[in-house]
Motif scaffolding. Structure first.
Motif, PDB file in Angstrom:
ATOM      1  N   UNK A  16       0.804  -1.216   0.000  1.00 45.29           N
ATOM      2  CA  UNK A  16       0.000   0.000   0.000  1.00 45.29           C
ATOM      3  C   UNK A  16       0.834   1.262   0.000  1.00 45.29           C
ATOM      4  N   UNK A  17       2.136   1.130   0.226  1.00 52.12           N
ATOM      5  CA  UNK A  17       3.025   2.289   0.322  1.00 52.12           C
ATOM      6  C   UNK A  17       3.707   2.628  -0.994  1.00 52.12           C
ATOM      7  N   UNK A  18       3.351   1.949  -2.059  1.00 50.30           N
ATOM      8  CA  UNK A  18       3.993   2.207  -3.346  1.00 50.30           C
ATOM      9  C   UNK A  18       3.782   3.661  -3.741  1.00 50.30           C
ATOM     10  N   UNK A  19       4.850   4.282  -4.171  1.00 53.17           N
ATOM     11  CA  UNK A  19       4.772   5.691  -4.556  1.00 53.17           C
ATOM     12  C   UNK A  19       4.144   5.806  -5.944  1.00 53.17           C
ATOM     13  N   UNK A  20       3.622   6.985  -6.272  1.00 54.52           N
ATOM     14  CA  UNK A  20       3.080   7.182  -7.626  1.00 54.52           C
ATOM     15  C   UNK A  20       4.125   6.888  -8.703  1.00 54.52           C
ATOM     16  N   UNK A  21       5.381   7.250  -8.443  1.00 53.37           N
ATOM     17  CA  UNK A  21       6.432   6.992  -9.436  1.00 53.37           C
ATOM     18  C   UNK A  21       6.626   5.489  -9.644  1.00 53.37           C
ATOM     19  N   UNK A  22       6.601   4.732  -8.556  1.00 53.13           N
ATOM     20  CA  UNK A  22       6.758   3.279  -8.651  1.00 53.13           C
ATOM     21  C   UNK A  22       5.600   2.667  -9.416  1.00 53.13           C
ATOM     22  N   UNK A  23       4.395   3.111  -9.106  1.00 51.66           N
ATOM     23  CA  UNK A  23       3.215   2.595  -9.805  1.00 51.66           C
ATOM     24  C   UNK A  23       3.258   2.922 -11.289  1.00 51.66           C
ATOM     25  N   UNK A  24       3.645   4.153 -11.613  1.00 51.89           N
ATOM     26  CA  UNK A  24       3.716   4.550 -13.017  1.00 51.89           C
ATOM     27  C   UNK A  24       4.805   3.766 -13.739  1.00 51.89           C
ATOM     28  N   UNK A  25       5.975   3.662 -13.103  1.00 53.67           N
ATOM     29  CA  UNK A  25       7.075   2.906 -13.713  1.00 53.67           C
ATOM     30  C   UNK A  25       6.633   1.471 -14.005  1.00 53.67           C
ATOM     31  N   UNK A  26       5.962   0.856 -13.051  1.00 57.54           N
ATOM     32  CA  UNK A  26       5.472  -0.506 -13.233  1.00 57.54           C
ATOM     33  C   UNK A  26       4.423  -0.563 -14.348  1.00 57.54           C
ATOM     34  N   UNK A  27       3.512   0.405 -14.371  1.00 62.04           N
ATOM     35  CA  UNK A  27       2.482   0.449 -15.405  1.00 62.04           C
ATOM     36  C   UNK A  27       3.073   0.617 -16.792  1.00 62.04           C
ATOM     37  N   UNK A  28       4.075   1.491 -16.919  1.00 61.33           N
ATOM     38  CA  UNK A  28       4.722   1.700 -18.220  1.00 61.33           C
ATOM     39  C   UNK A  28       5.452   0.435 -18.662  1.00 61.33           C
ATOM     40  N   UNK A  29       6.124  -0.201 -17.713  1.00 63.86           N
ATOM     41  CA  UNK A  29       6.840  -1.441 -18.036  1.00 63.86           C
ATOM     42  C   UNK A  29       5.856  -2.547 -18.420  1.00 63.86           C
ATOM     43  N   UNK A  30       4.761  -2.647 -17.677  1.00 68.31           N
ATOM     44  CA  UNK A  30       3.739  -3.654 -17.992  1.00 68.31           C
ATOM     45  C   UNK A  30       3.067  -3.375 -19.334  1.00 68.31           C
ATOM     46  N   UNK A  31       3.059  -2.103 -19.735  1.00 64.17           N
ATOM     47  CA  UNK A  31       2.484  -1.748 -21.031  1.00 64.17           C
ATOM     48  C   UNK A  31       3.407  -2.136 -22.172  1.00 64.17           C
ATOM     49  N   UNK A  32       4.653  -2.499 -21.843  1.00 61.14           N
ATOM     50  CA  UNK A  32       5.556  -2.985 -22.871  1.00 61.14           C
ATOM     51  C   UNK A  32       6.818  -2.182 -23.081  1.00 61.14           C
ATOM     52  N   UNK A  33       6.969  -1.041 -22.404  1.00 66.16           N
ATOM     53  CA  UNK A  33       8.194  -0.260 -22.553  1.00 66.16           C
ATOM     54  C   UNK A  33       9.326  -0.946 -21.796  1.00 66.16           C
ATOM     55  N   UNK A  34      10.550  -0.699 -22.215  1.00 68.89           N
ATOM     56  CA  UNK A  34      11.701  -1.307 -21.545  1.00 68.89           C
ATOM     57  C   UNK A  34      11.783  -0.785 -20.108  1.00 68.89           C
ATOM     58  N   UNK A  35      12.504  -1.515 -19.280  1.00 69.51           N
ATOM     59  CA  UNK A  35      12.644  -1.114 -17.881  1.00 69.51           C
ATOM     60  C   UNK A  35      13.333   0.243 -17.763  1.00 69.51           C
ATOM     61  N   UNK A  36      14.389   0.451 -18.543  1.00 73.47           N
ATOM     62  CA  UNK A  36      15.130   1.715 -18.492  1.00 73.47           C
ATOM     63  C   UNK A  36      14.265   2.885 -18.954  1.00 73.47           C
ATOM     64  N   UNK A  37      13.538   2.702 -20.042  1.00 74.74           N
ATOM     65  CA  UNK A  37      12.665   3.764 -20.561  1.00 74.74           C
ATOM     66  C   UNK A  37      11.549   4.061 -19.567  1.00 74.74           C
ATOM     67  N   UNK A  38      10.970   3.033 -18.983  1.00 68.78           N
ATOM     68  CA  UNK A  38       9.891   3.203 -17.997  1.00 68.78           C
ATOM     69  C   UNK A  38      10.370   3.999 -16.789  1.00 68.78           C
ATOM     70  N   UNK A  39      11.553   3.665 -16.293  1.00 71.75           N
ATOM     71  CA  UNK A  39      12.104   4.353 -15.118  1.00 71.75           C
ATOM     72  C   UNK A  39      12.387   5.817 -15.423  1.00 71.75           C
ATOM     73  N   UNK A  40      13.000   6.072 -16.573  1.00 74.43           N
ATOM     74  CA  UNK A  40      13.329   7.447 -16.966  1.00 74.43           C
ATOM     75  C   UNK A  40      12.064   8.289 -17.129  1.00 74.43           C
ATOM     76  N   UNK A  41      11.096   7.756 -17.852  1.00 81.56           N
ATOM     77  CA  UNK A  41       9.861   8.507 -18.104  1.00 81.56           C
ATOM     78  C   UNK A  41       9.074   8.743 -16.823  1.00 81.56           C
ATOM     79  N   UNK A  42       8.972   7.729 -15.969  1.00 83.21           N
ATOM     80  CA  UNK A  42       8.210   7.867 -14.722  1.00 83.21           C
ATOM     81  C   UNK A  42       8.815   8.946 -13.837  1.00 83.21           C
ATOM     82  N   UNK A  43      10.141   8.994 -13.788  1.00 82.79           N
ATOM     83  CA  UNK A  43      10.827  10.001 -12.972  1.00 82.79           C
ATOM     84  C   UNK A  43      10.454  11.419 -13.413  1.00 82.79           C
TER      85      UNK A  43
END
Length: 102
Positions: A16-43
């Motif tokens: 329940x403590x997941x930050x919005x950035x963590x949730x977005x990064x996970x959502x972007x990665x689950x949508x198919x973007x690479x891990x590096x791209x997801x992390x950069x964009x979410x930040x």
């Protein structure tokens, strides 16, 4: 049994403590973007969009075909456009462009 219950409770509390950035990064990665791209964009995006907009973006992961290894940026931006929010599209596009250049 008592330790198992405490472990489950601790795991649920941390989930329940997941930050919005963590949730977005996970959502972007689950949508198919690479891990590096997801992390950069979410930040970048977490500081520029509202919580409601971030939740809408992180929900894009539900659209992914599990057999596709990586989603192209063009396909991702097409999904973002379908949200019909100009601010989400602008922030996503600029973040994608800047992160692709890194």
């Amino acid at each position: 049994m008592k330790y198992l219950t405490l472990s489950v409770l601790a795991a649920l509390t941390l989930a329940g403590c997941a930050t919005p950035e963590t949730r977005l990064r996970t959502g972007l990665h689950n949508a198919g973007l690479s891990e590096a791209m997801s992390a950069c964009m979410a930040e970048r995006m977490v500081d520029r969009l509202s919580l409601v907009q971030l939740r809408r973006l992180s929900a894009l992961g539900s659209l992914k075909d599990k057999r596709i290894a990586d989603l192209s940026l063009d396909q991702f931006l097409r999904k973002v456009r379908a949200l019909k929010d100009p601010e989400i599209l602008a922030v996503s596009t600029s973040s994608a462009a800047l992160c692709a250049l890194r």
